[in-house]
Scaffold this active site. Structure first.
Site, PDB file in Angstrom:
ATOM      1  N   ASN A  10      39.113  43.160  33.131  1.00 24.13           N
ATOM      2  CA  ASN A  10      37.838  43.188  32.418  1.00 24.13           C
ATOM      3  C   ASN A  10      37.674  44.597  31.851  1.00 24.13           C
ATOM      4  O   ASN A  10      37.322  45.519  32.569  1.00 24.13           O
ATOM      5  CB  ASN A  10      36.701  42.853  33.399  1.00 24.13           C
ATOM      6  CG  ASN A  10      35.332  42.985  32.768  1.00 24.13           C
ATOM      7  OD1 ASN A  10      35.208  43.129  31.547  1.00 24.13           O
ATOM      8  ND2 ASN A  10      34.292  42.964  33.595  1.00 24.13           N
ATOM      9  N   TRP A  11      37.946  44.720  30.562  1.00 20.84           N
ATOM     10  CA  TRP A  11      37.890  46.057  29.953  1.00 20.84           C
ATOM     11  C   TRP A  11      36.461  46.556  29.770  1.00 20.84           C
ATOM     12  O   TRP A  11      36.245  47.711  29.463  1.00 20.84           O
ATOM     13  CB  TRP A  11      38.557  46.041  28.585  1.00 20.84           C
ATOM     14  CG  TRP A  11      40.049  45.881  28.599  1.00 20.84           C
ATOM     15  CD1 TRP A  11      40.875  45.793  29.695  1.00 20.84           C
ATOM     16  CD2 TRP A  11      40.906  45.816  27.449  1.00 20.84           C
ATOM     17  NE1 TRP A  11      42.169  45.678  29.281  1.00 20.84           N
ATOM     18  CE2 TRP A  11      42.223  45.678  27.917  1.00 20.84           C
ATOM     19  CE3 TRP A  11      40.673  45.850  26.074  1.00 20.84           C
ATOM     20  CZ2 TRP A  11      43.316  45.583  27.041  1.00 20.84           C
ATOM     21  CZ3 TRP A  11      41.749  45.746  25.207  1.00 20.84           C
ATOM     22  CH2 TRP A  11      43.060  45.614  25.687  1.00 20.84           C
ATOM     23  N   LYS A  12      35.496  45.632  29.881  1.00 21.72           N
ATOM     24  CA  LYS A  12      34.090  45.972  29.580  1.00 21.72           C
ATOM     25  C   LYS A  12      34.013  46.575  28.166  1.00 21.72           C
ATOM     26  O   LYS A  12      34.790  46.168  27.306  1.00 21.72           O
ATOM     27  CB  LYS A  12      33.531  46.902  30.649  1.00 21.72           C
ATOM     28  CG  LYS A  12      33.782  46.333  32.053  1.00 21.72           C
ATOM     29  CD  LYS A  12      33.013  46.980  33.143  1.00 21.72           C
ATOM     30  CE  LYS A  12      33.358  46.281  34.463  1.00 21.72           C
ATOM     31  NZ  LYS A  12      32.582  46.777  35.587  1.00 21.72           N
ATOM     32  N   HIS A  96      28.705  37.857  34.115  1.00 25.30           N
ATOM     33  CA  HIS A  96      29.025  39.111  34.811  1.00 25.30           C
ATOM     34  C   HIS A  96      27.711  39.784  35.230  1.00 25.30           C
ATOM     35  O   HIS A  96      26.707  39.692  34.518  1.00 25.30           O
ATOM     36  CB  HIS A  96      29.835  40.031  33.892  1.00 25.30           C
ATOM     37  CG  HIS A  96      30.387  41.211  34.618  1.00 25.30           C
ATOM     38  ND1 HIS A  96      29.620  42.313  34.917  1.00 25.30           N
ATOM     39  CD2 HIS A  96      31.608  41.445  35.154  1.00 25.30           C
ATOM     40  CE1 HIS A  96      30.365  43.185  35.599  1.00 25.30           C
ATOM     41  NE2 HIS A  96      31.575  42.675  35.757  1.00 25.30           N
ATOM     42  N   GLU A  98      26.751  42.691  35.032  1.00 24.93           N
ATOM     43  CA  GLU A  98      26.188  43.611  34.029  1.00 24.93           C
ATOM     44  C   GLU A  98      25.404  42.830  32.974  1.00 24.93           C
ATOM     45  O   GLU A  98      24.405  43.313  32.445  1.00 24.93           O
ATOM     46  CB  GLU A  98      27.322  44.448  33.410  1.00 24.93           C
ATOM     47  CG  GLU A  98      27.785  45.514  34.397  1.00 24.93           C
ATOM     48  CD  GLU A  98      29.257  45.885  34.304  1.00 24.93           C
ATOM     49  OE1 GLU A  98      29.899  45.606  33.282  1.00 24.93           O
ATOM     50  OE2 GLU A  98      29.766  46.449  35.298  1.00 24.93           O
ATOM     51  N   GLU A 169      31.791  38.945  43.016  1.00 24.33           N
ATOM     52  CA  GLU A 169      31.764  40.377  42.720  1.00 24.33           C
ATOM     53  C   GLU A 169      30.489  40.990  43.288  1.00 24.33           C
ATOM     54  O   GLU A 169      29.448  40.992  42.621  1.00 24.33           O
ATOM     55  CB  GLU A 169      31.788  40.603  41.208  1.00 24.33           C
ATOM     56  CG  GLU A 169      33.046  40.134  40.529  1.00 24.33           C
ATOM     57  CD  GLU A 169      33.322  40.923  39.261  1.00 24.33           C
ATOM     58  OE1 GLU A 169      34.439  41.417  39.118  1.00 24.33           O
ATOM     59  OE2 GLU A 169      32.414  41.071  38.421  1.00 24.33           O
ATOM     60  N   GLY A 175      32.694  49.227  40.265  1.00 24.90           N
ATOM     61  CA  GLY A 175      32.754  50.554  39.657  1.00 24.90           C
ATOM     62  C   GLY A 175      32.373  51.676  40.594  1.00 24.90           C
ATOM     63  O   GLY A 175      32.160  52.812  40.163  1.00 24.90           O
ATOM     64  N   SER A 215      36.071  47.148  42.502  1.00 27.45           N
ATOM     65  CA  SER A 215      36.948  48.264  42.901  1.00 27.45           C
ATOM     66  C   SER A 215      38.307  47.812  43.430  1.00 27.45           C
ATOM     67  O   SER A 215      38.857  48.440  44.336  1.00 27.45           O
ATOM     68  CB  SER A 215      36.230  49.178  43.902  1.00 27.45           C
ATOM     69  OG  SER A 215      35.048  49.722  43.332  1.00 27.45           O
ATOM     70  N   GLY A 236      37.962  45.825  36.784  1.00 20.42           N
ATOM     71  CA  GLY A 236      37.441  46.672  35.714  1.00 20.42           C
ATOM     72  C   GLY A 236      38.249  47.955  35.595  1.00 20.42           C
ATOM     73  O   GLY A 236      39.287  48.000  34.935  1.00 20.42           O
TER      74      GLY A 236
HETATM   75  P1  PGA Z   1      35.588  47.431  38.888  1.00 19.32           P
HETATM   76  O1  PGA Z   1      34.840  46.293  38.024  1.00 19.32           O
HETATM   77  O2  PGA Z   1      36.980  46.919  39.175  1.00 19.32           O
HETATM   78  O3  PGA Z   1      35.593  48.639  37.995  1.00 19.32           O
HETATM   79  O4  PGA Z   1      34.807  47.628  40.126  1.00 19.32           O
HETATM   80  C1  PGA Z   1      35.003  44.936  38.323  1.00 19.32           C
HETATM   81  C2  PGA Z   1      34.161  44.109  37.389  1.00 19.32           C
HETATM   82  O5  PGA Z   1      33.054  44.507  37.043  1.00 19.32           O
HETATM   83  O6  PGA Z   1      34.595  43.011  36.962  1.00 19.32           O
END
Ligand code: PGA
Length: 258
Positions: A10-12, A96, A98, A169, A175, A215, A236
């Site tokens: 997931n590049w966001k 997601h 976010e 998640e 993150g 993470s 991510g």
């Molecule tokens: P992260 O993000 O691996 O940077 O914790 C995961 C995600 O939000 O899908």
């Protein structure tokens, strides 16, 4: 039932088209032996056309990070399932945290997106997870089970389980470098599978892939993938470099082959 592991990047909101191109060029030769896992790369809309083009006829599925469940019309700023299919996308992240937290997506919107993705033939990766406060106050399962039940309030019998993926998640692990313990990841994914069995039966529950996200990195992927109900990862930060994502893909490919 044996489920095929899946590793998803997931590049966001990262990478320009040129950077995306460079990444896929670096990734492809590094995953040649990863035949044991499905691989998805969820990229910004602006890079999706190029990534879909470059990954055609490769083991990598190009995916979007969001879409809207109507097919066309007066929805300024939105992108639909037919539009994604048109440029060769095969999967989409839905709900997601976010999007839920920053852009106000509700359980109902997420459910409608999941249903539309399935009916369109796009593989949805439906994200669920609790905040730190919810976990600390003992409300983890109430939150997560509610998010999942909302999907099944809308999802008909058109899926047999193999065409929908859930990602657990925990928001406090995204993150932050603060990964859930392998036991916590198993506890949550095992409960999720139990709920799927309750709502749709054993065969369905056995066919659905459940990813862990939060993470995930090369140092912890092995112990997370070793958990019975964890079928892969949604990654991510550690997916932003092709080299490190390739390590994760290879770990997933080897994880369940024993
Ligand atoms: P992260 O993000 O691996 O940077 O914790 C995961 C995600 O939000 O899908």
């Amino acid at each position: 039932m044996a489920r095929r592991p899946m590793m998803a990047a997931n590049w966001k909101m990262n990478k320009l088209v040129g950077e995306a191109r460079e990444y896929i060029e670096q990734l492809l030769p590094r995953i040649e032996d990863a035949g044991g896992a499905d691989i998805a790369v969820f990229v910004p809309f602006t890079a999706l056309n190029e990534v879909a083009r470059m990954t055609r006829d490769t083991p990598i599925v190009a995916g979007a990070q969001n879409f809207y469940y109507e097919d066309s019309g007066a929805f300024t700023g939105e992108v639909s399932a037919p539009m994604l299919l048109d440029i060769g996308a095969g999967a989409v992240v839905v709900g997601h945290s976010e999007r839920r937290e920053v852009f106000g997506e509700t359980d109902e919107m997420v459910a409608r997106k999941a249903v539309r993705a399935v009916s369109a033939g796009l593989l949805p990766v439906v994200c669920v997870g609790e905040t730190k406060e919810e976990r600390d106050s003992g409300g983890m399962w109430e939150k997560v089970s509610g998010q999942i039940r909302a999907v099944f309030d809308h999802l008909g019998d058109e899926t047999s389980g193999g065409d929908i993926v859930f990602a657990y998640e925990p928001i406090w692990a995204i993150g932050t470098g603060d990964t859930a313990t392998p036991e916590d990841a198993q506890d949550a994914t095992g409960k999720i599978r139990g709920l799927l069995e309750e709502v749709r039966g054993e065969d369905f529950a056995g066919a659905v892939r459940i990813l862990y996200g939060g993470s995930v990195k090369p140092e912890n992927v092995g112990e997370i993938m070793a958990q019975e109900d964890v079928d892969g990862g949604l990654v991510g930060g550690a997916s932003l470099k092709a080299e490190s994502f390739a390590e994760l893909v290879n770990a997933a490919s080897n994880a369940k082959s024993g």
